[in-house]
Scaffold this motif. Sequence first.
Motif, mmCIF file in Angstrom:
data_model
loop_
_atom_site.group_PDB
_atom_site.id
_atom_site.type_symbol
_atom_site.label_atom_id
_atom_site.label_comp_id
_atom_site.label_asym_id
_atom_site.label_seq_id
_atom_site.Cartn_x
_atom_site.Cartn_y
_atom_site.Cartn_z
ATOM 1 N N ARG A 2 0.836 -1.212 0.000
ATOM 2 C CA ARG A 2 0.000 0.000 0.000
ATOM 3 C C ARG A 2 0.865 1.253 0.000
ATOM 4 N NH1 ARG A 2 -5.323 -1.303 0.753
ATOM 5 N NH2 ARG A 2 -5.598 -3.394 1.573
ATOM 6 N N ALA A 3 1.933 1.247 0.796
ATOM 7 C CA ALA A 3 2.824 2.417 0.866
ATOM 8 C C ALA A 3 3.469 2.636 -0.505
ATOM 9 C CB ALA A 3 3.893 2.196 1.934
ATOM 10 N N TRP A 4 3.836 1.545 -1.157
ATOM 11 C CA TRP A 4 4.473 1.596 -2.476
ATOM 12 C C TRP A 4 3.513 2.235 -3.482
ATOM 13 C CZ3 TRP A 4 4.121 -1.224 -7.274
ATOM 14 C CH2 TRP A 4 5.297 -1.293 -8.009
ATOM 15 N N LEU A 5 2.273 1.809 -3.450
ATOM 16 C CA LEU A 5 1.274 2.350 -4.375
ATOM 17 C C LEU A 5 0.967 3.808 -4.051
ATOM 18 C CD1 LEU A 5 -1.209 -0.683 -4.562
ATOM 19 C CD2 LEU A 5 0.314 0.099 -6.378
ATOM 20 N N TRP A 15 -2.596 -1.231 -13.556
ATOM 21 C CA TRP A 15 -3.091 -2.550 -13.166
ATOM 22 C C TRP A 15 -2.552 -2.982 -11.803
ATOM 23 C CZ3 TRP A 15 1.389 -5.462 -13.071
ATOM 24 C CH2 TRP A 15 2.422 -5.034 -13.901
ATOM 25 N N MET A 16 -1.405 -2.416 -11.395
ATOM 26 C CA MET A 16 -0.861 -2.769 -10.076
ATOM 27 C C MET A 16 -1.743 -2.195 -8.957
ATOM 28 S SD MET A 16 1.842 -4.672 -9.767
ATOM 29 C CE MET A 16 2.100 -4.346 -8.038
ATOM 30 N N ALA A 17 -2.416 -1.080 -9.260
ATOM 31 C CA ALA A 17 -3.196 -0.397 -8.222
ATOM 32 C C ALA A 17 -4.659 -0.831 -8.211
ATOM 33 C CB ALA A 17 -3.101 1.107 -8.430
ATOM 34 N N THR A 18 -5.046 -1.686 -9.187
ATOM 35 C CA THR A 18 -6.433 -2.136 -9.210
ATOM 36 C C THR A 18 -6.634 -3.164 -8.105
ATOM 37 O OG1 THR A 18 -5.989 -2.235 -11.572
ATOM 38 C CG2 THR A 18 -8.222 -2.774 -10.906
ATOM 39 N N VAL A 180 11.803 -0.824 -4.742
ATOM 40 C CA VAL A 180 12.205 -0.317 -6.056
ATOM 41 C C VAL A 180 11.176 0.713 -6.521
ATOM 42 C CG1 VAL A 180 12.476 -0.946 -8.504
ATOM 43 C CG2 VAL A 180 13.439 -2.419 -6.719
ATOM 44 N N ASP A 181 11.658 1.881 -6.921
ATOM 45 C CA ASP A 181 10.762 2.869 -7.517
ATOM 46 C C ASP A 181 10.751 2.591 -9.013
ATOM 47 O OD1 ASP A 181 9.424 5.041 -8.558
ATOM 48 O OD2 ASP A 181 10.204 6.410 -7.037
ATOM 49 N N ALA A 182 9.638 2.000 -9.467
ATOM 50 C CA ALA A 182 9.582 1.572 -10.876
ATOM 51 C C ALA A 182 9.859 2.739 -11.818
ATOM 52 C CB ALA A 182 8.226 0.948 -11.180
#
Length: 289
Positions: A2-5, A15-18, A180-182
Amino acid sequence: MRAWLQADRHGEMAWMATNPARRSDPGLVVDGARSVIVLALDYDSEAPHTQEAMAPGHGWISRYAWGTDYHLLMERRLKALARRVVAELAPPEFDARREFRWSVDYGPVLERRWAEEAGLGWQGKHSLLVDPERGSFFFLCTVITTMLLRPDSPQTDHCGSCTACMDACPTQAIVAERVVDARRCISYLTIERRGALTAEERGWVGDHVFGCDVCQDVCPFNRFSGPSGEEELAPREGLVAPSLVELAELTEEAFARRFRQSPVKRAKLVGLLRNVAAVRGNQGVVVEK
Ligand code: B12
Ligand code: SF4
Ligand code: SF4
């Protein structure tokens, strides 16, 4: 996760946040889930690492993408596994389509987290799963099932005080241990990012036309990694450090032929050509035909 998103570290990968709840709870993916099975497939080969193979006029395609697309290979095996489970282990009322849900990469599953729990390795500081004996050049896939299976024990973390991957990352994309910050990661920029790259992003791409292996190349545990022995993953001709001129001249037909059943197709020709242009700019090389 959640923190990453929340920090937008997923960039354009919407799609990672869906439905993040699903991604963190297998019980929301398979009703009554009781076990997660994690499987791995080695993809390393004898071919050299990025730094050993690069030369002006050439670009780097990540070693995971030199052979047949792993989704196809793993899906084939998962189907066979599902058939065996139904035939040999499952009770008569077991509905494999609902109760034995497999996915390779694309499912709403934190694959490395479950892999660590399942004892396949530990999440290294570059965030990838590392096995103490084989390194990190392997793919993962998972099955979420209602079957109750005896769990394996989790692996322990062997990174210790090493920070080689964090120090070597050309774009400082590993912003903290295992984070990792994409948006700064060359893999994201060359594969997932659509549209034009900014001037800063073009610089970050360096010599990479598809994916990046740097953080894994420097990991001491990849000294123990050996060829996968999987014929379909052996490097296809012309994919290890390919000529930039050759790539720049690809037509749609030639691209489809050269990258048939290859992970590189994900970038599409337009994405690959964008990356090739960025690398040629970075190398400042004028290549005579
Ligand atoms: C999105 C994604 C990417 C994104 C983001 C990468 C990332 N690190 O998250 C981008 C496009 C950048 C990417 C790149 C690559 N990817 Co990728 N990717 C994925 C995908 C689809 C989801 C990953 C995810 O959930 N990220 C979200 C964040 C929140 O997850 P996380 O980093 O694991 O977060 C955890 C940690 O931060 C941890 N954590 C935080 N603090 C701490 C502290 C401690 C002590 C611990 C233990 C944990 C911990 O907790 C979080 C939650 O579990 C997975 C497949 C899947 N479904 O899982 C493949 C996957 C991770 N990718 C894979 C590969 C091979 C790559 C590349 C090597 C490809 C390449 N050569 O170019 C690069 C490597 C870049 C890198 N260093 O990560 C493989 C990794 C195999 C392995 N051995 O681990 C996977 C599993 C695909 C597969 N099926 O094989 N990828
Ligand atoms: S894949 Fe490359 S850019 Fe991404 S974290 Fe690893 S070294 Fe950095
Ligand atoms: S390079 Fe070092 S810190 Fe990074 S994953 Fe490998 S052992 Fe861990």
